[in-house]
Each structure stands twice: as C-alpha cells, then as structure tokens.
Design a protein around this motif. Structure first.
Motif, mmCIF file in Angstrom:
data_model
loop_
_atom_site.group_PDB
_atom_site.id
_atom_site.type_symbol
_atom_site.label_atom_id
_atom_site.label_comp_id
_atom_site.label_asym_id
_atom_site.label_seq_id
_atom_site.Cartn_x
_atom_site.Cartn_y
_atom_site.Cartn_z
ATOM 1 N N THR A 47 -8.428 14.532 8.407
ATOM 2 C CA THR A 47 -7.263 15.275 8.660
ATOM 3 C C THR A 47 -5.787 14.554 9.109
ATOM 4 O O THR A 47 -5.253 15.355 9.496
ATOM 5 C CB THR A 47 -7.985 16.240 9.832
ATOM 6 N N LEU A 48 -5.984 13.487 9.017
ATOM 7 C CA LEU A 48 -4.648 12.692 9.507
ATOM 8 C C LEU A 48 -4.034 11.909 8.309
ATOM 9 O O LEU A 48 -3.223 11.477 8.609
ATOM 10 C CB LEU A 48 -5.141 11.529 10.811
ATOM 11 N N ILE A 49 -4.702 11.763 7.435
ATOM 12 C CA ILE A 49 -4.406 11.016 6.112
ATOM 13 C C ILE A 49 -4.397 11.547 4.904
ATOM 14 O O ILE A 49 -5.340 12.318 4.461
ATOM 15 C CB ILE A 49 -5.240 9.416 6.254
ATOM 16 N N ALA A 50 -3.286 11.534 3.832
ATOM 17 C CA ALA A 50 -3.000 12.202 2.946
ATOM 18 C C ALA A 50 -4.223 11.856 1.967
ATOM 19 O O ALA A 50 -4.585 10.485 1.858
ATOM 20 C CB ALA A 50 -1.809 12.178 2.306
ATOM 21 N N ALA A 51 -4.777 12.466 1.273
ATOM 22 C CA ALA A 51 -5.586 12.261 0.142
ATOM 23 C C ALA A 51 -5.038 10.849 -0.887
ATOM 24 O O ALA A 51 -5.701 10.233 -1.436
ATOM 25 C CB ALA A 51 -6.131 13.651 -0.738
ATOM 26 N N ASP A 52 -3.979 11.336 -1.137
ATOM 27 C CA ASP A 52 -3.256 10.286 -1.877
ATOM 28 C C ASP A 52 -2.383 9.120 -1.303
ATOM 29 O O ASP A 52 -1.351 8.760 -1.722
ATOM 30 C CB ASP A 52 -2.404 10.986 -3.024
ATOM 31 N N VAL A 53 -2.641 8.769 -0.020
ATOM 32 C CA VAL A 53 -2.025 7.892 0.888
ATOM 33 C C VAL A 53 -1.796 6.510 -0.185
ATOM 34 O O VAL A 53 -2.666 6.231 -1.041
ATOM 35 C CB VAL A 53 -2.819 7.742 2.161
ATOM 36 N N ARG A 54 -0.655 5.890 0.468
ATOM 37 C CA ARG A 54 -0.157 4.785 -0.373
ATOM 38 C C ARG A 54 -0.163 3.613 0.890
ATOM 39 O O ARG A 54 0.488 3.976 1.632
ATOM 40 C CB ARG A 54 0.996 4.557 -1.426
ATOM 41 N N ARG A 55 -0.635 2.606 0.640
ATOM 42 C CA ARG A 55 -0.471 1.242 1.578
ATOM 43 C C ARG A 55 0.112 0.120 0.981
ATOM 44 O O ARG A 55 -0.334 -0.285 -0.279
ATOM 45 C CB ARG A 55 -1.867 0.862 2.180
ATOM 46 N N TYR A 56 1.237 -0.437 1.462
ATOM 47 C CA TYR A 56 1.746 -1.745 1.039
ATOM 48 C C TYR A 56 1.998 -2.794 2.082
ATOM 49 O O TYR A 56 2.003 -2.515 3.053
ATOM 50 C CB TYR A 56 3.362 -1.300 0.743
ATOM 51 N N SER A 57 1.457 -3.940 1.561
ATOM 52 C CA SER A 57 1.546 -5.178 2.464
ATOM 53 C C SER A 57 1.599 -6.584 1.618
ATOM 54 O O SER A 57 0.739 -6.619 0.976
ATOM 55 C CB SER A 57 0.445 -5.303 3.370
ATOM 56 N N ALA A 58 2.652 -7.317 2.199
ATOM 57 C CA ALA A 58 2.853 -8.656 1.303
ATOM 58 C C ALA A 58 1.635 -9.623 1.962
ATOM 59 O O ALA A 58 1.434 -10.580 1.282
ATOM 60 C CB ALA A 58 4.062 -9.152 1.410
ATOM 61 N N ALA A 59 0.992 -9.188 3.062
ATOM 62 C CA ALA A 59 0.157 -10.096 3.734
ATOM 63 C C ALA A 59 -1.091 -9.954 2.907
ATOM 64 O O ALA A 59 -2.093 -10.889 3.131
ATOM 65 C CB ALA A 59 -0.173 -9.559 5.157
ATOM 66 N N THR A 60 -1.375 -8.834 2.379
ATOM 67 C CA THR A 60 -2.518 -8.690 1.721
ATOM 68 C C THR A 60 -2.053 -8.095 0.173
ATOM 69 O O THR A 60 -2.531 -6.816 -0.173
ATOM 70 C CB THR A 60 -3.562 -7.872 1.944
#
Length: 167
Positions: free
Chosen positions: A46-59
């Motif tokens: 209920t808090l995160i969109a089904a198509d969420v995107r995560r970006y990180s140069a650390a990973t």
C-alpha cells in the motif's frame, strides 16, 4: 517506534477514507521505513507503486523495476544483515519529493555480494530522494559510501592506511 508506526497507520487510514485526499509524501516515506524496520513487507503493497524504480550508484548491478524486485532486494539485504535497522535523522519534503538522511545499522552475519560474513557491526549514513505519486513511492534514489561500509566490516583497508605490523 511503535507509537510512530501507530500514528502513521492512523494517518494513512484516515487518508484512505477520504478518496480525494492523499497522505503527504513525507508520511508515505516514513511509513515505508517503519514497515521495513518492522519487517512488515505486506504493508509495502500500500506504500510502494507496483512499478517502482530504484537507482543507486552504490549498487549498480541491482535492478529494481517493480515492487517484487524491491521486496527481493530487501530480503537479500536482510539475509546479509538480519538485524538491520534504519534510523531517520533528517527529512525534507517539497511536493511529491522527499529527501531523507538515514543511519543504517546492523551486524553482517550473512553473505554481502562477494563478501563473506564478517560478524562486523555497521553504522552507515545514507541519503535518499524519493518521489511519491498517487500516495505511493514511485521512484527511489539512494546513495552511500561503499568504502565506509566495507572498511567497517573489515573487508578492505582504506587507501593510504598503514598496514598493521606483525611481530
């Protein structure tokens, strides 16, 4: 902690009862962090969109392009650091964007990428920028210092550090 989670739950519940109003972006982000700390992965639905995107140069090799990917990332993190906690130090928000400064802490008792369990303790500050759309987190940018974490865990020595003298 329990009180904050209860307050966030009540705010989200009230927001859900009024279809024309959405909880603030800041409330959604704080509720997500609380849910992760509580290991309540069902709450993430209920808090995160089904198509969420995560970006990180650390990973750079970790791809998160869905809620399921995000949950898999969290489970892998908890396999490496089962007692992981996130303590929010600062929160700034403007419209649909929320910036957080957080301290991640825990003990590495599992495999972390190519690094074996160290038993070492982590106190790692990180920053995140999250965009909320339609009451759910849609995008996450997160960065931290990998040299810091790997040094704390004893996996590497920082450049220029004098090696220990063995007598």
């Amino acid at each position: 902690m329990r009180r904050r989670l209860l307050v966030v739950f009540v705010i989200l519940l009230v927001g859900a009862c009024a279809p024309e109003s959405q909880p603030s972006a800041e409330i959604v982000v704080l509720a997500m962090i609380d849910a992760v700390n509580a290991r309540d992965f069902d709450a993430l639905d209920t808090l995160i969109a089904a198509d969420v995107r995560r970006y990180s140069a650390a990973t750079p090799t970790v791809e998160v392009r869905s809620l399921d990917d995000f949950k898999a990332f969290l489970h892998a993190d908890l396999a490496a650091v089962p007692d992981a906690r996130q303590q929010v130090n600062q929160v700034f928000s403007s419209g649909d964007m929320v910036a957080v400064h957080v301290t991640y802490s825990g003990t590495q008792t599992g495999q972390m990428g190519p690094f074996p369990p160290s038993g070492g303790r982590i106190e790692l500050p990180f920053i995140g920028l999250l965009r909320v759309a339609n009451g759910r987190i849609a995008e996450i940018w997160v960065e931290w210092d990998n040299l810091n974490i790997l040094t704390q865990l004893g996996h590497i020595r920082p450049p220029g550090m004098v090696p220990e003298v063995i007598e």
